[in-house]
Enzyme design. Structure first.
Site, short mmCIF file in Angstrom:
data_model
loop_
_atom_site.label_atom_id
_atom_site.label_comp_id
_atom_site.label_asym_id
_atom_site.label_seq_id
_atom_site.Cartn_x
_atom_site.Cartn_y
_atom_site.Cartn_z
CG PHE A 122 -1.58 1.38 1.72
CD1 PHE A 122 -2.59 1.76 0.08
CD2 PHE A 122 -1.51 2.37 2.64
CE1 PHE A 122 -3.17 2.42 0.29
CE2 PHE A 122 -2.36 2.97 2.87
CZ PHE A 122 -3.48 3.61 2.15
CD GLU A 126 3.03 11.52 -2.63
OE1 GLU A 126 3.71 12.83 -2.87
OE2 GLU A 126 2.76 10.77 -3.76
N PRO A 127 7.92 11.66 0.48
CG PRO A 127 9.61 11.75 -0.53
CD PRO A 127 8.54 11.24 -0.91
CB SER A 131 1.28 14.03 9.87
OG SER A 131 2.03 12.97 10.94
CB THR A 157 5.95 -2.11 4.38
OG1 THR A 157 5.56 -0.99 5.53
CG2 THR A 157 5.28 -3.21 4.95
NE ARG A 242 -4.74 6.08 12.03
CZ ARG A 242 -5.61 6.95 11.53
NH1 ARG A 242 -6.91 6.89 11.54
NH2 ARG A 242 -4.80 7.60 10.56
N GLY A 338 17.80 -4.87 33.79
CA GLY A 338 19.27 -3.95 34.32
C GLY A 338 20.16 -4.12 33.05
CD GLU A 362 -0.09 1.72 9.15
OE1 GLU A 362 -0.76 2.51 8.03
OE2 GLU A 362 0.10 0.31 8.14
CD GLU A 366 3.01 12.72 18.95
OE1 GLU A 366 3.36 12.14 19.50
OE2 GLU A 366 3.52 12.01 17.96
#
Length: 379
Positions: A122, A126-127, A131, A157, A242, A338, A362, A366
């Site tokens: 999918f 793009e660069p 969002s 992907t 999502r 640890g 996805e 925010e």
């Protein structure tokens, strides 16, 4: 009374995927993480047990699974390795635009790729358009009976291994998001070039690449749904995606808790196992409570989706809460381990690197909070 038990079919899928993860994914996850080698053989084995075509409806030859069963599959795969869940789950992500917007002929054609155990992809990001999907610069211009594609997609992907993809491009740049449309693009078409492969901090076994389209011609029949409805299809697709991300993060969180419990029972301090410490017990309790809450939110979202009700807000909530929880749980595990949690070859070190991207892809958390707030304010 509310019945939260799994059906027989759901129990069977859970057991089948758990067995697959134990046999193929967990024994190989560390090596694929180290080399960043695409797990092609594991994907092929996934195809043999029906894990590549979970999104295909029964009428087109698939299993026709409900949302909760798909969530269970994503959770179990995420428990094994989020990179491999992302890879295997990519077939579902790419199929959703066709499932929700395609005509019968398009569904028959696209789903056959998946039923033939092909890898699909999918392409939205793009660069300059992450969002902000309205900033998509890839164009699709109608020329006779064909659309001509030009532009670049990034963070795609499975892009280097896909036989076909669903792509969002602008058919009218003057209209912003209302000028976006969805297309089916066969990856063997002239003018498609797979570029840079990303060298990632986590989910290293998944293939993440740049794909460039240079005067790529596709038949106009490859337009999915109506012209200008691409943004809507992308958003519907991401609602489902999502939920899968949340489920995968839940599986990762449960794996973190499993490994932490094992460690604190075996590791000793002053002659006593770490598990005897009240401080450690409180940390485990916090981890368990947050995981349980995340699972409840996911299950509610699955119920809404399966009931045909709106679930955009709940999907955003599930994705945000569960991935944030997974990050917290992984960080707590590294603290409890640890120095053993910080070194390479530590299970929790890998899990912590893997989970970070889940708060980002996805739709970043925010952005999800903006979606949630918008729904709350306009309720």
């Amino acid at each position: 009374m509310l019945d939260m038990s799994l059906t027989t079919t759901q129990q069977e899928w859970k057991a089948k995927v758990r067995d697959f993860v134990e046999e193929y994914i967990i024994p190989n996850a560390e090596e694929h993480d180290r080399t960043a080698e695409f797990p092609l053989k594991i994907v092929e084995e996934a195809g043999k047990v029906g894990l590549l075509d979970f999104a295909v409806p029964k009428e087109f030859g698939g299993p026709g699974l409900d949302a909760l069963t798909v969530s269970i599959i994503s959770e179990e795969l995420g428990r094994g390795c989020v990179a491999m869940q992302t890879t295997i789950g990519g077939n579902g992500l790419s199929a959703y635009p066709v499932l929700y917007g395609g005509n019968e002929a398009q569904k028959q054609k696209y789903f056959q790729y998946i039923l033939d155990k092909k890898i699909t992809a999918f392409a939205l990001t793009e660069p300059g358009a992450g969002s902000d999907a309205g900033a998509v610069q890839t164009t699709a211009v109608l020329d006779g009976d064909e659309y001509v594609l030009n532009g670049t997609k990034c963070f795609c992907t499975n892009g280097a291994y896909a036989s076909v993809m669903t792509l969002i491009a602008s058919t009218d740049p003057s209209k912003g998001t209302k000028g976006l449309s969805a297309f089916i693009v066969e990856m063997d078409r002239e003018g498609i070039m797979v570029g840079k492969k990303e060298d990632k901090m986590g989910i290293r076994a998944s293939n993440t690449v740049e794909v460039t389209f240079n005067n790529v011609r596709i038949p106009k029949e490859n337009l999915v749904g109506e012209l200008g409805k691409g943004f809507k299809l992308a958003m519907i697709t991401l609602d489902s995606a999502r939920l899968s991300v949340a489920s995968s993060a839940l599986g990762l969180s449960k794996r973190v808790l499993e490994e932490t419990i094992k460690f604190v029972k075996q590791e000793t301090k002053n002659g006593k196992p770490l598990a005897a410490s009240q401080y450690v017990q409180f940390k485990l309790a916090d981890m368990a409570m947050q995981i349980e809450a995340a699972e409840g939110l996911i299950n509610k979202t699955c119920y809404l989706k399966d009931s045909g009700k709106r679930y955009s807000k709940e999907s955003a909530m599930a994705k945000t809460f569960t991935t944030d929880t997974a990050m917290k749980v992984a960080a707590m595990a590294v603290d409890l381990f640890g120095p053993y949690g910080y070194i390479k070859n530590s299970v929790v070190e890998k899990l912590m690197r893997d989970v970070k991207v889940m708060q980002i892809y996805e739709g970043s958390n925010e952005i999800q909070r903006i979606v949630i707030a918008g729904n709350v304010l306009n309720a």
